[in-house]
Design an enzyme around this catalytic site. Structure first.
Site, PDB file in Angstrom:
ATOM      1  N   LYS A  31     -34.377   8.364   2.342  1.00 13.12           N
ATOM      2  CA  LYS A  31     -35.834   8.515   2.465  1.00 13.12           C
ATOM      3  C   LYS A  31     -36.442   9.010   1.148  1.00 13.12           C
ATOM      4  O   LYS A  31     -36.357   8.317   0.159  1.00 13.12           O
ATOM      5  CB  LYS A  31     -36.138   9.439   3.647  1.00 13.12           C
ATOM      6  CG  LYS A  31     -35.342   9.123   4.923  1.00 13.12           C
ATOM      7  CD  LYS A  31     -35.720   7.781   5.491  1.00 13.12           C
ATOM      8  CE  LYS A  31     -35.282   7.533   6.909  1.00 13.12           C
ATOM      9  NZ  LYS A  31     -33.903   7.154   7.152  1.00 13.12           N
ATOM     10  N   ASP A  84     -32.340  19.985   8.826  1.00 12.82           N
ATOM     11  CA  ASP A  84     -32.543  18.622   8.315  1.00 12.82           C
ATOM     12  C   ASP A  84     -33.863  18.657   7.551  1.00 12.82           C
ATOM     13  O   ASP A  84     -34.943  18.777   8.137  1.00 12.82           O
ATOM     14  CB  ASP A  84     -32.588  17.619   9.484  1.00 12.82           C
ATOM     15  CG  ASP A  84     -32.678  16.178   8.990  1.00 12.82           C
ATOM     16  OD1 ASP A  84     -33.269  15.960   7.914  1.00 12.82           O
ATOM     17  OD2 ASP A  84     -32.197  15.267   9.693  1.00 12.82           O
ATOM     18  N   TYR A 132     -34.446  13.713  14.869  1.00  7.92           N
ATOM     19  CA  TYR A 132     -34.262  12.273  14.669  1.00  7.92           C
ATOM     20  C   TYR A 132     -33.379  11.712  15.799  1.00  7.92           C
ATOM     21  O   TYR A 132     -32.379  12.326  16.168  1.00  7.92           O
ATOM     22  CB  TYR A 132     -33.622  12.042  13.297  1.00  7.92           C
ATOM     23  CG  TYR A 132     -33.117  10.652  13.096  1.00  7.92           C
ATOM     24  CD1 TYR A 132     -33.974   9.564  13.169  1.00  7.92           C
ATOM     25  CD2 TYR A 132     -31.769  10.410  12.846  1.00  7.92           C
ATOM     26  CE1 TYR A 132     -33.499   8.279  12.999  1.00  7.92           C
ATOM     27  CE2 TYR A 132     -31.286   9.127  12.672  1.00  7.92           C
ATOM     28  CZ  TYR A 132     -32.167   8.061  12.763  1.00  7.92           C
ATOM     29  OH  TYR A 132     -31.702   6.792  12.599  1.00  7.92           O
ATOM     30  N   ARG A 145     -12.191   7.937  -3.552  1.00  8.32           N
ATOM     31  CA  ARG A 145     -12.732   8.567  -2.346  1.00  8.32           C
ATOM     32  C   ARG A 145     -13.001  10.060  -2.567  1.00  8.32           C
ATOM     33  O   ARG A 145     -13.653  10.703  -1.765  1.00  8.32           O
ATOM     34  CB  ARG A 145     -11.765   8.361  -1.173  1.00  8.32           C
ATOM     35  CG  ARG A 145     -12.454   8.400   0.172  1.00  8.32           C
ATOM     36  CD  ARG A 145     -11.529   7.984   1.296  1.00  8.32           C
ATOM     37  NE  ARG A 145     -10.547   8.981   1.595  1.00  8.32           N
ATOM     38  CZ  ARG A 145      -9.212   8.786   1.615  1.00  8.32           C
ATOM     39  NH1 ARG A 145      -8.704   7.595   1.366  1.00  8.32           N
ATOM     40  NH2 ARG A 145      -8.395   9.766   1.910  1.00  8.32           N
TER      41      ARG A 145
HETATM   42  N1  PLP Z   1     -32.593  12.639   9.543  1.00  7.83           N
HETATM   43  C1  PLP Z   1     -33.842  12.186   9.631  1.00  7.83           C
HETATM   44  C2  PLP Z   1     -34.967  13.177   9.770  1.00  7.83           C
HETATM   45  C3  PLP Z   1     -34.103  10.814   9.626  1.00  7.83           C
HETATM   46  O1  PLP Z   1     -35.366  10.374   9.729  1.00  7.83           O
HETATM   47  C4  PLP Z   1     -33.019   9.912   9.507  1.00  7.83           C
HETATM   48  C5  PLP Z   1     -33.237   8.445   9.512  1.00  7.83           C
HETATM   49  O2  PLP Z   1     -34.286   7.962   9.852  1.00  7.83           O
HETATM   50  C6  PLP Z   1     -31.727  10.412   9.423  1.00  7.83           C
HETATM   51  C7  PLP Z   1     -31.551  11.783   9.427  1.00  7.83           C
HETATM   52  C8  PLP Z   1     -30.535   9.503   9.331  1.00  7.83           C
HETATM   53  O3  PLP Z   1     -30.404   9.042   8.019  1.00  7.83           O
HETATM   54  P1  PLP Z   1     -29.753   7.613   7.616  1.00  7.83           P
HETATM   55  O4  PLP Z   1     -30.604   6.548   8.222  1.00  7.83           O
HETATM   56  O5  PLP Z   1     -29.785   7.661   6.110  1.00  7.83           O
HETATM   57  O6  PLP Z   1     -28.372   7.608   8.162  1.00  7.83           O
END
Ligand code: PLP
Length: 357
Positions: free
Chosen positions: A194, A169, A97, A47
Protein backbone atom coordinates in the site's frame (compact mmCIF):
# COMPACT_ATOMS: atom_id res chain seq x y z
CA UNK A 1 29.26 20.02 22.50
CA UNK A 2 25.57 20.08 21.56
CA UNK A 3 24.21 16.71 20.41
CA UNK A 4 23.32 16.40 16.72
CA UNK A 5 19.51 16.26 16.54
CA UNK A 6 18.10 13.07 14.98
CA UNK A 7 17.19 13.31 11.29
CA UNK A 8 13.53 13.90 10.53
CA UNK A 9 11.25 11.65 8.49
CA UNK A 10 11.64 13.47 5.15
CA UNK A 11 15.43 13.17 5.42
CA UNK A 12 15.42 9.60 6.76
CA UNK A 13 13.15 8.43 3.93
CA UNK A 14 15.57 9.83 1.37
CA UNK A 15 18.92 8.98 3.00
CA UNK A 16 18.57 5.71 4.94
CA UNK A 17 19.53 2.40 3.33
CA UNK A 18 22.14 3.79 0.95
CA UNK A 19 25.72 2.67 0.30
CA UNK A 20 28.45 4.74 2.06
CA UNK A 21 29.45 8.09 0.54
CA UNK A 22 32.66 6.66 -0.94
CA UNK A 23 34.14 7.36 -4.35
CA UNK A 24 32.50 5.28 -7.08
CA UNK A 25 29.86 3.84 -4.78
CA UNK A 26 26.44 3.81 -6.45
CA UNK A 27 23.83 6.00 -4.74
CA UNK A 28 21.37 3.12 -4.71
CA UNK A 29 21.97 -0.42 -3.52
CA UNK A 30 22.09 -2.43 -6.76
CA UNK A 31 19.56 -5.22 -7.27
CA UNK A 32 21.20 -8.57 -6.49
CA UNK A 33 19.62 -11.35 -8.51
CA UNK A 34 21.10 -14.40 -6.80
CA UNK A 35 19.63 -17.46 -5.12
CA UNK A 36 22.93 -18.25 -3.39
CA UNK A 37 26.25 -16.70 -2.34
CA UNK A 38 29.81 -17.98 -2.14
CA UNK A 39 29.89 -19.97 1.10
CA UNK A 40 31.39 -18.92 4.40
CA UNK A 41 29.94 -15.41 4.83
CA UNK A 42 26.90 -13.90 6.54
CA UNK A 43 24.49 -14.31 3.60
CA UNK A 44 24.85 -17.89 2.34
CA UNK A 45 21.46 -18.35 0.64
CA UNK A 46 18.77 -16.25 -1.07
CA UNK A 47 16.09 -17.20 1.45
CA UNK A 48 18.16 -15.69 4.27
CA UNK A 49 19.53 -12.44 2.86
CA UNK A 50 19.37 -9.99 0.01
CA UNK A 51 20.91 -6.50 -0.14
CA UNK A 52 17.72 -4.95 -1.57
CA UNK A 53 15.69 -6.27 1.38
CA UNK A 54 18.30 -4.89 3.77
CA UNK A 55 18.20 -1.42 2.21
CA UNK A 56 14.39 -1.38 2.41
CA UNK A 57 14.47 -2.71 5.98
CA UNK A 58 17.01 -0.12 7.14
CA UNK A 59 14.86 2.68 5.77
CA UNK A 60 11.53 1.41 7.13
CA UNK A 61 13.16 0.54 10.46
CA UNK A 62 14.54 4.06 10.76
CA UNK A 63 11.11 5.55 9.97
CA UNK A 64 9.28 3.34 12.52
CA UNK A 65 12.02 3.50 15.16
CA UNK A 66 12.81 -0.24 15.21
CA UNK A 67 14.27 -3.10 13.14
CA UNK A 68 12.31 -4.17 10.09
CA UNK A 69 11.95 -7.46 8.27
CA UNK A 70 10.60 -7.56 4.71
CA UNK A 71 8.03 -10.22 3.78
CA UNK A 72 6.46 -11.43 0.55
CA UNK A 73 3.15 -9.70 1.32
CA UNK A 74 1.28 -8.04 4.17
CA UNK A 75 -0.47 -11.35 4.87
CA UNK A 76 2.88 -13.16 5.03
CA UNK A 77 3.99 -10.62 7.66
CA UNK A 78 0.73 -11.05 9.58
CA UNK A 79 1.02 -14.85 9.55
CA UNK A 80 4.62 -14.63 10.81
CA UNK A 81 3.43 -12.61 13.81
CA UNK A 82 0.39 -14.81 14.52
CA UNK A 83 2.76 -17.76 14.40
CA UNK A 84 4.20 -16.50 17.71
CA UNK A 85 0.94 -17.55 19.39
CA UNK A 86 -0.12 -21.07 20.25
CA UNK A 87 -2.93 -22.28 22.47
CA UNK A 88 -3.83 -18.83 23.76
CA UNK A 89 -6.16 -15.96 22.93
CA UNK A 90 -5.65 -13.11 20.47
CA UNK A 91 -7.81 -10.05 21.08
CA UNK A 92 -8.26 -8.31 17.75
CA UNK A 93 -10.05 -5.37 16.20
CA UNK A 94 -13.41 -6.61 14.92
CA UNK A 95 -12.98 -4.52 11.79
CA UNK A 96 -9.39 -5.49 11.06
CA UNK A 97 -8.57 -6.10 7.40
CA UNK A 98 -10.74 -9.03 6.28
CA UNK A 99 -7.65 -11.18 5.56
CA UNK A 100 -6.50 -10.76 9.16
CA UNK A 101 -9.92 -11.72 10.50
CA UNK A 102 -10.03 -14.61 8.03
CA UNK A 103 -6.61 -15.87 9.15
CA UNK A 104 -7.60 -15.64 12.82
CA UNK A 105 -10.74 -17.66 12.03
CA UNK A 106 -8.69 -20.22 10.10
CA UNK A 107 -6.18 -20.66 12.93
CA UNK A 108 -9.00 -20.88 15.47
CA UNK A 109 -10.81 -23.53 13.42
CA UNK A 110 -7.61 -25.59 13.38
CA UNK A 111 -7.22 -25.27 17.16
CA UNK A 112 -4.09 -23.13 17.03
CA UNK A 113 -5.47 -20.14 18.97
CA UNK A 114 -8.67 -18.49 20.15
CA UNK A 115 -9.71 -15.19 18.58
CA UNK A 116 -11.77 -12.61 20.45
CA UNK A 117 -12.97 -9.76 18.25
CA UNK A 118 -13.60 -6.38 19.93
CA UNK A 119 -14.39 -2.77 19.06
CA UNK A 120 -10.83 -1.45 19.02
CA UNK A 121 -11.99 2.15 19.54
CA UNK A 122 -13.53 1.16 22.89
CA UNK A 123 -10.40 1.08 25.08
CA UNK A 124 -12.31 -0.08 28.17
CA UNK A 125 -13.79 -3.03 26.25
CA UNK A 126 -10.38 -3.98 24.83
CA UNK A 127 -8.65 -3.90 28.21
CA UNK A 128 -11.55 -5.70 29.91
CA UNK A 129 -11.15 -8.54 27.38
CA UNK A 130 -7.53 -9.19 28.44
CA UNK A 131 -7.23 -12.22 30.73
CA UNK A 132 -4.73 -14.93 31.74
CA UNK A 133 -5.16 -16.69 28.40
CA UNK A 134 -4.37 -13.62 26.27
CA UNK A 135 -1.09 -13.64 24.36
CA UNK A 136 -1.59 -10.78 21.92
CA UNK A 137 -3.72 -7.69 21.31
CA UNK A 138 -4.05 -7.04 17.59
CA UNK A 139 -4.71 -3.37 16.85
CA UNK A 140 -5.44 -1.90 13.47
CA UNK A 141 -5.80 1.88 13.52
CA UNK A 142 -7.52 3.28 11.58
CA UNK A 143 -9.39 0.05 10.79
CA UNK A 144 -10.04 -1.10 7.23
CA UNK A 145 -12.66 -0.05 6.16
CA UNK A 146 -14.64 1.04 9.26
CA UNK A 147 -12.09 3.81 10.02
CA UNK A 148 -12.17 3.30 13.80
CA UNK A 149 -9.20 4.69 15.74
CA UNK A 150 -7.58 2.96 18.74
CA UNK A 151 -5.86 4.54 21.72
CA UNK A 152 -2.62 2.60 21.17
CA UNK A 153 -0.78 4.00 24.22
CA UNK A 154 -3.60 3.20 26.66
CA UNK A 155 -4.13 -0.31 25.27
CA UNK A 156 -0.37 -1.00 25.32
CA UNK A 157 -0.10 0.12 28.94
CA UNK A 158 -2.95 -2.16 30.05
CA UNK A 159 -1.69 -5.08 27.94
CA UNK A 160 1.87 -4.80 29.26
CA UNK A 161 0.62 -4.70 32.85
CA UNK A 162 -0.87 -8.14 32.07
CA UNK A 163 2.27 -9.36 30.28
CA UNK A 164 0.55 -9.29 26.88
CA UNK A 165 2.17 -8.19 23.61
CA UNK A 166 0.62 -5.54 21.37
CA UNK A 167 0.71 -5.54 17.57
CA UNK A 168 -0.33 -2.60 15.41
CA UNK A 169 -1.17 -2.92 11.72
CA UNK A 170 0.09 0.53 10.67
CA UNK A 171 -0.79 0.17 6.98
CA UNK A 172 -3.33 3.03 6.88
CA UNK A 173 -1.47 5.60 9.00
CA UNK A 174 2.15 4.83 7.96
CA UNK A 175 5.08 5.88 10.18
CA UNK A 176 4.69 9.41 8.88
CA UNK A 177 1.47 9.87 10.89
CA UNK A 178 1.76 7.23 13.62
CA UNK A 179 4.77 5.48 15.22
CA UNK A 180 3.28 2.64 17.26
CA UNK A 181 6.58 1.48 18.83
CA UNK A 182 6.93 4.93 20.45
CA UNK A 183 3.36 4.60 21.72
CA UNK A 184 4.28 1.34 23.47
CA UNK A 185 3.42 -1.32 20.85
CA UNK A 186 5.79 -4.29 20.58
CA UNK A 187 5.29 -5.13 16.91
CA UNK A 188 4.28 -3.14 13.84
CA UNK A 189 3.05 -4.86 10.69
CA UNK A 190 2.52 -3.37 7.26
CA UNK A 191 1.07 -4.26 3.97
CA UNK A 192 3.97 -2.56 2.14
CA UNK A 193 1.88 -3.16 -0.98
CA UNK A 194 0.00 0.00 0.00
CA UNK A 195 1.46 3.38 1.04
CA UNK A 196 5.04 2.27 1.70
CA UNK A 197 5.60 1.16 -1.90
CA UNK A 198 2.88 3.53 -3.06
CA UNK A 199 2.49 2.80 -6.78
CA UNK A 200 0.18 -0.25 -6.97
CA UNK A 201 2.85 -2.25 -8.75
CA UNK A 202 3.98 -4.87 -6.24
CA UNK A 203 3.04 -7.01 -3.22
CA UNK A 204 5.16 -6.83 -0.10
CA UNK A 205 4.86 -6.80 3.69
CA UNK A 206 6.94 -5.88 6.69
CA UNK A 207 7.25 -6.46 10.43
CA UNK A 208 9.06 -3.93 12.66
CA UNK A 209 10.10 -4.56 16.27
CA UNK A 210 12.33 -2.85 18.83
CA UNK A 211 13.29 -5.95 20.87
CA UNK A 212 16.38 -7.71 19.39
CA UNK A 213 15.29 -11.13 20.69
CA UNK A 214 11.90 -10.80 19.05
CA UNK A 215 13.67 -9.71 15.86
CA UNK A 216 15.77 -12.89 15.92
CA UNK A 217 12.70 -15.09 16.46
CA UNK A 218 10.84 -13.48 13.54
CA UNK A 219 13.92 -13.57 11.30
CA UNK A 220 14.26 -17.25 12.14
CA UNK A 221 10.61 -17.84 11.20
CA UNK A 222 11.11 -16.02 7.90
CA UNK A 223 14.24 -18.07 7.14
CA UNK A 224 12.22 -21.25 7.69
CA UNK A 225 8.97 -20.32 5.97
CA UNK A 226 10.61 -18.56 3.03
CA UNK A 227 7.90 -15.87 2.88
CA UNK A 228 10.43 -13.49 1.38
CA UNK A 229 10.01 -10.79 -1.29
CA UNK A 230 11.80 -10.79 -4.62
CA UNK A 231 14.84 -8.53 -4.93
CA UNK A 232 13.15 -6.38 -7.59
CA UNK A 233 10.03 -5.90 -5.44
CA UNK A 234 12.20 -4.77 -2.51
CA UNK A 235 14.10 -2.38 -4.77
CA UNK A 236 10.86 -0.90 -6.12
CA UNK A 237 9.37 -0.66 -2.62
CA UNK A 238 12.42 1.27 -1.42
CA UNK A 239 12.14 3.58 -4.40
CA UNK A 240 8.54 4.22 -3.32
CA UNK A 241 9.52 4.69 0.32
CA UNK A 242 11.81 7.59 -0.67
CA UNK A 243 8.74 9.74 -1.39
CA UNK A 244 6.47 8.39 1.37
CA UNK A 245 6.39 11.60 3.44
CA UNK A 246 5.57 13.73 0.38
CA UNK A 247 2.89 11.35 -0.85
CA UNK A 248 1.28 10.97 2.56
CA UNK A 249 1.18 14.74 3.09
CA UNK A 250 -0.34 15.46 -0.28
CA UNK A 251 -2.84 12.58 -0.25
CA UNK A 252 -3.88 13.40 3.34
CA UNK A 253 -4.49 17.06 2.44
CA UNK A 254 -6.62 15.90 -0.52
CA UNK A 255 -8.53 13.46 1.72
CA UNK A 256 -9.22 16.08 4.40
CA UNK A 257 -10.57 18.49 1.78
CA UNK A 258 -12.74 15.83 0.10
CA UNK A 259 -14.10 14.65 3.48
CA UNK A 260 -15.03 18.25 4.30
CA UNK A 261 -16.84 18.76 0.98
CA UNK A 262 -18.53 15.34 1.11
CA UNK A 263 -19.86 15.87 4.63
CA UNK A 264 -23.08 17.53 3.47
CA UNK A 265 -23.61 15.69 0.17
CA UNK A 266 -27.27 14.60 -0.07
CA UNK A 267 -26.38 11.20 -1.61
CA UNK A 268 -24.52 10.18 1.57
CA UNK A 269 -25.70 9.16 5.01
CA UNK A 270 -22.23 9.12 6.54
CA UNK A 271 -18.65 10.27 5.95
CA UNK A 272 -15.99 8.59 8.07
CA UNK A 273 -12.69 10.42 8.20
CA UNK A 274 -10.67 10.06 11.40
CA UNK A 275 -8.73 13.29 10.80
CA UNK A 276 -5.52 11.62 9.67
CA UNK A 277 -4.33 9.84 6.55
CA UNK A 278 -5.76 9.53 3.09
CA UNK A 279 -8.43 6.87 3.59
CA UNK A 280 -12.06 7.96 3.79
CA UNK A 281 -15.22 5.86 3.99
CA UNK A 282 -18.52 7.18 2.65
CA UNK A 283 -21.90 5.51 3.03
CA UNK A 284 -24.23 5.93 0.07
CA UNK A 285 -27.94 6.25 0.89
CA UNK A 286 -29.94 3.35 -0.52
CA UNK A 287 -27.27 0.63 -0.11
CA UNK A 288 -25.51 -1.57 -2.65
CA UNK A 289 -27.20 -0.62 -5.96
CA UNK A 290 -26.66 3.17 -5.87
CA UNK A 291 -23.16 2.63 -4.44
CA UNK A 292 -22.34 0.26 -7.33
CA UNK A 293 -23.59 2.90 -9.75
CA UNK A 294 -21.25 5.48 -8.18
CA UNK A 295 -18.15 3.29 -8.56
CA UNK A 296 -19.03 2.67 -12.22
CA UNK A 297 -19.59 6.36 -13.04
CA UNK A 298 -16.19 8.02 -12.70
CA UNK A 299 -13.29 8.70 -15.02
CA UNK A 300 -10.49 9.74 -12.66
CA UNK A 301 -11.35 7.41 -9.76
CA UNK A 302 -10.75 3.72 -10.51
CA UNK A 303 -12.93 0.98 -9.04
CA UNK A 304 -10.34 -1.39 -7.62
CA UNK A 305 -9.46 -3.13 -4.41
CA UNK A 306 -6.25 -2.33 -2.54
CA UNK A 307 -5.21 1.20 -1.62
CA UNK A 308 -2.35 3.56 -0.90
CA UNK A 309 -1.20 4.20 -4.48
CA UNK A 310 -0.51 7.60 -6.04
CA UNK A 311 -3.78 7.20 -7.97
CA UNK A 312 -7.21 7.51 -6.36
CA UNK A 313 -9.15 4.27 -6.15
CA UNK A 314 -12.39 3.32 -4.45
CA UNK A 315 -14.36 0.21 -3.69
CA UNK A 316 -17.71 -0.88 -2.30
CA UNK A 317 -16.38 -3.19 0.35
CA UNK A 318 -19.42 -5.44 0.83
CA UNK A 319 -18.97 -6.69 -2.74
CA UNK A 320 -16.61 -9.11 -0.94
CA UNK A 321 -18.46 -12.03 0.61
CA UNK A 322 -15.77 -12.09 3.31
CA UNK A 323 -16.26 -8.47 4.46
CA UNK A 324 -17.79 -8.03 7.95
CA UNK A 325 -21.59 -7.85 7.82
CA UNK A 326 -21.41 -4.89 10.22
CA UNK A 327 -19.97 -2.82 7.34
CA UNK A 328 -22.89 -1.06 5.58
CA UNK A 329 -23.79 -2.36 2.09
CA UNK A 330 -23.47 1.16 0.72
CA UNK A 331 -20.02 1.85 2.20
CA UNK A 332 -17.44 2.90 -0.38
CA UNK A 333 -13.84 3.06 0.80
CA UNK A 334 -11.89 5.88 -0.83
CA UNK A 335 -8.12 5.66 -1.19
CA UNK A 336 -7.35 9.27 -2.00
CA UNK A 337 -4.33 9.77 -4.24
CA UNK A 338 -2.04 12.68 -4.99
CA UNK A 339 -3.88 14.09 -8.02
CA UNK A 340 -5.29 17.62 -8.16
CA UNK A 341 -8.05 17.77 -5.56
CA UNK A 342 -10.38 19.75 -7.84
CA UNK A 343 -10.26 16.99 -10.47
CA UNK A 344 -10.95 14.38 -7.79
CA UNK A 345 -13.86 16.38 -6.41
CA UNK A 346 -15.47 17.11 -9.79
CA UNK A 347 -15.33 13.45 -10.82
CA UNK A 348 -16.61 12.04 -7.51
CA UNK A 349 -19.23 14.71 -6.90
CA UNK A 350 -20.49 14.18 -10.48
CA UNK A 351 -21.04 10.47 -9.79
CA UNK A 352 -22.75 11.19 -6.46
CA UNK A 353 -24.93 13.93 -7.99
CA UNK A 354 -26.24 11.35 -10.51
CA UNK A 355 -27.75 9.23 -7.75
CA UNK A 356 -28.79 12.16 -5.54
CA UNK A 357 -30.69 13.85 -8.37
N1 PLP B 1 -3.37 -5.00 6.42
C1 PLP B 1 -4.19 -4.11 5.86
C2 PLP B 1 -4.70 -2.97 6.70
C3 PLP B 1 -4.59 -4.24 4.53
O1 PLP B 1 -5.42 -3.34 3.99
C4 PLP B 1 -4.10 -5.33 3.78
C5 PLP B 1 -4.50 -5.53 2.36
O2 PLP B 1 -5.43 -4.93 1.88
C6 PLP B 1 -3.25 -6.25 4.38
C7 PLP B 1 -2.90 -6.05 5.70
C8 PLP B 1 -2.73 -7.45 3.64
O3 PLP B 1 -1.66 -7.06 2.83
P1 PLP B 1 -1.27 -7.79 1.44
O4 PLP B 1 -2.42 -7.63 0.50
O5 PLP B 1 -0.02 -7.04 1.03
O6 PLP B 1 -1.00 -9.21 1.76
Amino acid sequence: MAETPPLRAHTVAVHAGRPPHDIDQPLNVPITMASTYVAGGAKEYGRYANDSWTAFEETLGALEGGRALAFASGMAAIVAVLDLVSDSTVIAARHSYQGTVGMLGDLEARGRLRARLVDISDTAAVTAAIDDETALVWIESPTNPAMEVADIAAIAEAAHAAGVRVVVDNTFATPILQRPLELGADIVVHSATKYLAGHSDLLMGAVVVADPELYDVLKGRRDLTGAVPGAFEAWLALRGLRTLPLRVERASANAAELARRLSDHPALTEVRYPGLGAMVAIVVAGGADPADLVVRSTEVWTHATSLGGVESTFERRRRWRTEATTIPEGLIRLSVGIEDVEDLWRDLAGALDRIAG
